[in-house]
Design a protein around this motif. Structure first.
Motif, PDB file in Angstrom:
ATOM      1  N   THR A   1     -82.905  81.025 -63.016  1.00 27.67           N
ATOM      2  CA  THR A   1     -81.444  80.996 -62.886  1.00 27.67           C
ATOM      3  C   THR A   1     -80.957  79.557 -62.705  1.00 27.67           C
ATOM      4  OG1 THR A   1     -81.708  83.052 -61.664  1.00 27.67           O
ATOM      5  CG2 THR A   1     -79.511  82.105 -61.710  1.00 27.67           C
TER       6      THR A   1
ATOM      7  N   GLN B   1     -78.662  76.899 -65.349  1.00 23.04           N
ATOM      8  CA  GLN B   1     -77.361  76.280 -65.064  1.00 23.04           C
ATOM      9  C   GLN B   1     -77.420  74.776 -64.847  1.00 23.04           C
ATOM     10  OE1 GLN B   1     -75.854  77.442 -60.917  1.00 23.04           O
ATOM     11  NE2 GLN B   1     -77.266  79.081 -61.417  1.00 23.04           N
TER      12      GLN B   1
ATOM     13  N   ASP C   1     -73.170  78.310 -67.702  1.00 21.87           N
ATOM     14  CA  ASP C   1     -72.322  78.542 -66.544  1.00 21.87           C
ATOM     15  C   ASP C   1     -73.119  79.276 -65.463  1.00 21.87           C
ATOM     16  OD1 ASP C   1     -69.493  79.099 -65.463  1.00 21.87           O
ATOM     17  OD2 ASP C   1     -70.450  81.063 -65.563  1.00 21.87           O
ATOM     18  N   SER C   2     -72.821  79.009 -64.184  1.00 22.45           N
ATOM     19  CA  SER C   2     -73.677  79.555 -63.134  1.00 22.45           C
ATOM     20  C   SER C   2     -73.587  81.086 -63.061  1.00 22.45           C
ATOM     21  CB  SER C   2     -73.345  78.925 -61.786  1.00 22.45           C
ATOM     22  OG  SER C   2     -72.217  79.521 -61.211  1.00 22.45           O
TER      23      SER C   2
ATOM     24  N   SER D   1     -75.601  82.491 -66.098  1.00 24.87           N
ATOM     25  CA  SER D   1     -77.050  82.379 -65.965  1.00 24.87           C
ATOM     26  C   SER D   1     -77.585  83.483 -65.055  1.00 24.87           C
ATOM     27  CB  SER D   1     -77.457  80.992 -65.459  1.00 24.87           C
ATOM     28  OG  SER D   1     -76.884  80.751 -64.206  1.00 24.87           O
TER      29      SER D   1
END
Ligand SMILES: Nc1ncnc2c1ncn2[C@@H]1O[C@H](COP(=O)(O)OP(=O)(O)OP(=O)(O)O)[C@@H](O)[C@H]1O
Ligand SMILES: [Mg+2]
Lengths: 261, 319
Positions: free
Chosen positions: B74, B78, B84-85, B88
Motif C-alpha cells: 500500500t 502511494q 492516490d493514497s 492504493s
C-alpha cells in the motif's frame, strides 16, 4: 561555498503553459557570504532557491556545494547541509507537536531511536532563552499555539540547529507584523554572523536588502541582472535600486511597486 | 462460565489492536488506509494456517509479517508509483481477497477446533488455578499491553516524532533532511502488522478464520478510535493510545448492550457507520454553527454601529 554553473529551468516545457523560470544563471558565493536577493514578482527568486535545495531537478547546468557536485542529489539529502525558511511561518514547524519535540526532531540527537533527555531539555532551554520570547517556559506546549513571529523564530533555530553550510531564506519575515519582522531579522543576522553561515535571503524590503549582508543581487525574468557589492553597494540607496531596475527593463512600464511589492 | 461482560472485554481488546493501527496511520500519519479490512483477514488467514500446521506461537509473527507486507505494498503504491493514497488502499484490499483465499489453501473457511492456539495454550496453562476462567482475557490483555507500550515508546523516539511530523506538517518534513517516503512506508508497515495481529487473534479466539472476518473492520475501528478521542481529547500520545483501547472496548460494550436490547446482530456494521458519521459530521456542524453564531454577532455589531452613527448625526443636526 556555493557554485551555480549556468543553471536553467523551464516549467511545463512543450505546453502552452511553458515558463522559463531560470535562464542560464551562474552565481558563486564565498564561504560566510550573506547575499540578499531582490526582484519583482515572478522574477524566479523562489525558483532559484528551490533549485538549490533540490525541490525539482534542473534542466541544465550544475550546482556545487562546498566542493561537492549536488546537481543530482535528493532534496532530503541536501537538506542535511542546507537550512531553509519560508514566508509562511506555519511551514517550518509541526503544529500539533510541542516545542521541545520540534527541536529534538531538528537536533538529530541520539539517533533515530533516541528520546529526549534532561540534558537535551537544558540545551533547548538555553537556546530558546536567547530568543527573548519566553518560549523556554513553554517547551511542552504545542507549537500551533505560538504566534507567527514565535513560530518563525523557532523555525530559524531549527534550521540552524546544526550550523548548515548554506541557509536559504525566502521572504521569511514578509508575513509578520513590523515589530516581529524586525525581531526575526535581528535574530537572523545574529545567528548568521555568529556562525558565519553562507546565506541567500530573498526580500522585498529594499532597506534590509541593502543593509543586511555584504552583497545584493537583482533578478528579473529568470536572470541575474545586477550584482552589487563593495563600494558600489555602500553608495546605493533604494532609489538607486529602482533606477537600476528601470534601466534594465528598458522602457517597459515599471512602477516602483513592481520592485517593492 | 465466562460472563457476557468478559466476552465483550476480550473482543474489545482484540479489536483494539486494529484501532491502534489506525491511531498510527490515521491519527498520526494522516493516511486513511483502506487496505485495513484485507490486512485484518490476511492476519487471520496466515495465523490460522500456522495454527493448523501446529505452530500456535509462530502464528503471531507470521500474521504480523503478512500484514506488514500488505502495508508495504500500500505504501509503495502511494509513495513510489504515483497512486492516490485512498486508491492504493482499495486496490490492495481487493487484491488481498484472492491472496487470502490462496493463503487458506483455496478455501474460504478454516476451522481450528481442537487445535492449540495462544488462547487455549494460556488457558490450559492456567487450568486448575483461580485464573483459568480469565485465560483468554489475560492473553488478549497481554498483547494489547505489549503493542500499546511499544507504540507509546516508539512515538517518543526521534523516528516516532518524524512520523508524527510527517502527518502533522508534510511540507516541513519534505523540506527537512527526513526522508518522508521512508517514514510513510515504515508507518504503514507497522500499522499493517498491528491490524493483521488483531485479525490473527480474533481467528484464534473464535477458532475459525473465514474470508469475510475483516469486512467492515476499518469502519468499526474508526468508530472506536473516534469514541476514544471523545474521552481523551487532549493529552499526549500515551493518553491517545489508552483512549484508542478504551474506545474499542466501549464500542463493543455499546454493541453488546444493543444486542441485549434485541438489536439484530447484523446491525453491527450499520452501527459502526452511524458512529463514524456522527463523530465526524458532529464537530463539523458544531463548527458551522459556531461560525454562524459569530457572523450573527458581527451583523449585530454592524447594526449597533449604524444606529450609533444615526444618533451622532441627529445630535449634530440638533446642535
Ligand atoms: N512549480 C512550478 N510550476 C510551474 N511554474 C512555476 C512553478 N514554480 C514557479 N513557476 C513560475 O516561475 C516563475 C517564477 O516564479 P518564482 O516563484 O520563482 O517567482 P518569485 O521571484 O519568487 O516571485 P515572488 O516575489 O512573487 O515570490 C513564475 O512565473 C511562476 O509562475
Ligand atoms: Mg517567491
Amino acid at each position: 561555498m556555493l557554485k551555480l554553473n549556468h543553471i536553467s529551468k523551464t516549467f511545463n516545457a512543450g505546453t502552452v503553459n511553458e515558463k522559463k523560470a531560470l535562464s542560464d544563471i551562474s552565481l558563486h558565493l564565498k564561504k560566510g557570504e550573506f547575499v540578499t536577493v531582490i526582484g519583482s514578482n515572478g522574477a524566479g527568486k523562489s525558483t532559484l532557491l528551490n533549485a538549490i535545495s533540490g525541490s525539482f531537478g534542473i534542466d541544465s547546468g550544475s550546482i556545487e556545494l562546498d566542493g561537492k557536485d549536488i546537481t543530482h542529489t535528493k532534496d532530503f539529502v541536501r537538506a542535511a547541509s542546507i537550512g531553509r525558511l519560508f514566508q509562511n511561518p506555519m511551514q517550518g514547524t509541526a503544529p500539533a507537536m510541542s516545542i521541545e519535540d520540534n527541536l529534538f526532531l531538528a537536533s538529530g540527537r541520539s539517533g533515530w531511536l533516541g528520546r529526549i533527555s534532561e540534558r537535551d531539555r537544558k540545551d533547548f532551554r538555553e537556546m530558546l532563552a536567547v530568543l527573548g520570547m519566553g518560549l523556554e517556559d513553554r517547551m511542552k506546549s504545542p507549537v500551533g499555539l505560538l504566534s507567527g513571529g514565535q513560530r518563525q523564530a523557532l523555525s530559524l533555530l531549527m534550521a540552524t540547529y546544526h550550523t548548515p553550510k548554506l541557509l536559504l531564506l525566502d521572504e521569511h519575515t514578509a508575513a509578520l507584523d513590523p515589530a516581529a519582522a524586525e525581531k526575526i531579522l535581528e535574530l537572523t543576522e545574529k545567528i548568521v554572523s555568529e556562525n558565519r553561515i553562507t546565506c541567500l535571503m530573498i526580500t522585498h524590503d529594499m532597506d534590509s536588502a541593502l543593509h543586511l549582508g555584504s552583497r545584493t543581487i537583482m533578478m528579473n525574468g529568470g536572470k541575474i541582472i545586477h550584482d552589487l557589492s563593495g563600494a558600489e553597494r555602500e553608495k546605493a540607496t533604494t532609489g538607486t535600486l529602482i533606477s537600476l531596475f528601470k534601466e534594465e527593463t528598458c522602457g517597459a512600464v515599471v512602477s516602483d511597486r513592481m520592485l517593492l511589492s | 462460565m465466562t460472563s457476557l461482560f468478559q466476552t465483550t472485554l476480550e473482543l474489545g481488546l482484540i479489536s483494539s489492536l486494529t484501532v491502534l493501527a489506525l491511531y498510527l496511520s490515521y491519527s498520526m500519519l494522516n493516511i486513511c488506509d483502506l487496505s485495513t479490512d484485507g490486512a485484518f483477514t490476511m492476519g487471520a488467514a496466515a495465523g490460522a494456517v500456522m495454527v493448523i500446521a501446529g505452530h500456535p506461537f509462530l502464528a503471531v509473527p507470521s500474521a504480523m509479517l503478512a500484514g506488514a507486507l500488505s502495508g508495504l505494498l500500500t505504501a509503495l503504491l502511494q509513495t513510489k508509483m504515483g497512486m492516490d493514497s485512498l486508491l492504493s488502499g482499495i486496490v490492495v484490499n481487493t487484491g488481498a481477497y484472492s491472496i487470502n483465499i490462496a493463503i487458506m489453501g483455496g478455501s474460504s473457511l478454516l476451522n481450528m477446533n481442537g487445535r492449540t492456539t495462544v488462547f487455549s495454550f494460556i488457558t490450559d496453562a492456567l487450568a486448575g488455578s483461580s485464573l483459568e476462567a480469565a485465560g483468554k482475557l489475560i492473553t488478549a490483555a497481554f498483547f494489547v499491553l505489549a503493542v500499546g507500550t511499544s507504540l507509546a515508546f516508539f512515538l517518543r523516539t526521534r523516528l516516532g516524532l518524524a512520523l508524527r511530523a510527517a502527518g502533522d506538517n508534510p511540507d516541513m518534513v519534505r523540506s527537512s533532511s527526513i526522508n518522508i517516503t521512508a517514514i510513510t512506508i515504515l508507518g504503514l508497515c507497522i500499522s499493517g502488522s498491528f491490524t493483521a495481529l488483531s485479525g490473527c487473534l480474533l481467528a484464534c479466539y473464535s477458532k475459525s478464520a473465514n474470508i469475510n472476518i475483516g469486512t467492515g473492520m476499518l469502519t468499526v475501528a474508526l468508530a472506536s478510535l473516534l469514541i476514544g478521542r471523545m474521552f481523551f481529547k487532549k493529552g499526549g500520545t500515551a493518553l491517545g493510545i489508552a483512549g484508542a483501547v478504551a474506545g474499542s472496548v466501549l464500542f463493543r460494550l455499546f454493541y453488546t448492550l444493543a444486542l441485549r436490547l434485541n438489536m439484530p446482530a447484523y446491525m453491527l456494521k450499520l452501527a459502526s457507520s452511524v458512529i463514524v458519521i456522527i463523530a465526524i459530521a458532529g464537530p463539523h456542524f458544531l463548527e458551522k454553527a459556531k461560525k454562524r453564531g459569530s457572523r450573527l454577532t458581527a451583523a449585530a455589531l454592524f447594526k449597533r454601529k449604524e444606529s450609533h452613527h444615526a444618533e451622532i448625526k441627529s445630535y449634530i443636526k440638533n446642535f
